[in-house]
Design an enzyme around this catalytic site. Structure first.
Site, PDB file in Angstrom:
ATOM      1  N   LYS A  83     -30.000 -24.335 -16.417  1.00 13.14           N
ATOM      2  CA  LYS A  83     -29.062 -24.506 -17.173  1.00 13.14           C
ATOM      3  C   LYS A  83     -27.738 -24.522 -16.439  1.00 13.14           C
ATOM      4  CE  LYS A  83     -28.808 -22.940 -21.646  1.00 13.14           C
ATOM      5  NZ  LYS A  83     -28.864 -22.121 -22.622  1.00 13.14           N
TER       6      LYS A  83
HETATM    7  O1  G3P Z   1     -28.392 -21.359 -27.232  1.00 12.96           O
HETATM    8  C1  G3P Z   1     -27.241 -21.194 -27.394  1.00 12.96           C
HETATM    9  C2  G3P Z   1     -26.845 -19.981 -28.014  1.00 12.96           C
HETATM   10  O2  G3P Z   1     -27.470 -18.899 -27.711  1.00 12.96           O
HETATM   11  C3  G3P Z   1     -25.667 -19.636 -28.547  1.00 12.96           C
HETATM   12  O3  G3P Z   1     -25.724 -19.279 -29.881  1.00 12.96           O
HETATM   13  O4  G3P Z   1     -25.081 -17.926 -31.936  1.00 12.96           O
HETATM   14  O5  G3P Z   1     -24.144 -17.346 -29.738  1.00 12.96           O
HETATM   15  O6  G3P Z   1     -23.362 -19.377 -30.684  1.00 12.96           O
HETATM   16  P1  G3P Z   1     -24.370 -18.582 -30.490  1.00 12.96           P
END
Ligand code: G3P
Length: 216
Positions: A83
């Site tokens: 990534k």
């Molecule tokens: O895949 C990306 C994810 O881990 C981010 O999620 O909920 O932290 O925005 P969030």
């Protein structure tokens, strides 16, 4: 639309893998920071638990460092997909790694313009973040739809991974918007399996069966 699991927690990965519905695992620096142990060892362990790609993110912000880290991460396990953040430096690194045959996912993508650049750089995946776009008053699902649309002409094999998924509804809407994959946190994955009418229906079947004098 395929489902990946968005976590680095080995217990959660084992529990989800047991259901047979997970086709990959995504991590990011925040998710890794919540787990104990060596980064490479965690990635290797995850790869042993699931069939499919395991995503590990670089931490450098300059292309040179990203390329070095990307090569190191790719060497950890054949399942690793690197990534890379969607920046100018990230594009430069992604194009070098992709030419070397290393699978790259451009992450933190929020627009179709960014997705087009990532695809042209050779990214195998782009990851638009739904929840974080919603958080600042935009429509994350609309962004996924726009990204899936501009990548649908067949010029590249880049797949869209809907990320920052916060609910079962996000997952379904991502599928309807044309995402190839949604990466969902364990909580959302297990929520997706449940429905109150399934529970009520099961309870009634059991009650009627035992009321007839039969044993379970
Ligand atoms: O895949 C990306 C994810 O881990 C981010 O999620 O909920 O932290 O925005 P969030």
């Amino acid at each position: 639309m395929k489902l990946f699991l968005d976590t680095a927690n080995l217990d959660d990965i084992r529990a989800a893998a047991r259901l047979g519905v997970i086709h990959g695992v995504t991590t990011n620096p925040t998710l890794i920071s919540r787990e104990k142990g060596d980064f490479s060892a965690i990635i290797r362990e995850i790869a042993s638990l699931v069939d499919g790609p395991v995503f590990a993110e670089v931490l450098s912000t300059e292309a040179e460092g990203m390329i070095r880290e990307g090569r190191e991460l790719a060497a950890v396990d054949p399942a690793v997909c690197v990534k890379i953040p969607m920046t100018e430096e990230g594009l430069a690194a992604a194009s070098v790694l992709a030419k070397e045959g290393i699978r790259v996912c451009c992450t933190l993508v929020f627009s179709a313009a960014q997705a087009l650049l990532a695809a042209n750089a050779g990214a195998r995946y782009v990851a638009p973040f739904i929840g974080r776009f919603d958080d600042i008053g935009y429509d994350g699902i609309e962004a996924v739809e726009s990204i899936a649309d501009v990548l649908s002409d067949g010029d590249f094999e880049t797949e869209v991974i809907a990320a920052s998924v916060r609910s079962p509804l996000h997952t379904v809407e991502a599928a309807r918007a044309g995402a190839d994959i949604a990466t969902v946190p364990p909580k959302v994955l297990f929520q997706m399996a449940h429905h109150p009418l399934t529970d009520a229906g099961l309870a009634k079947f059991m009650k009627d069966w035992t009321a007839s004098g039969r044993e379970v």
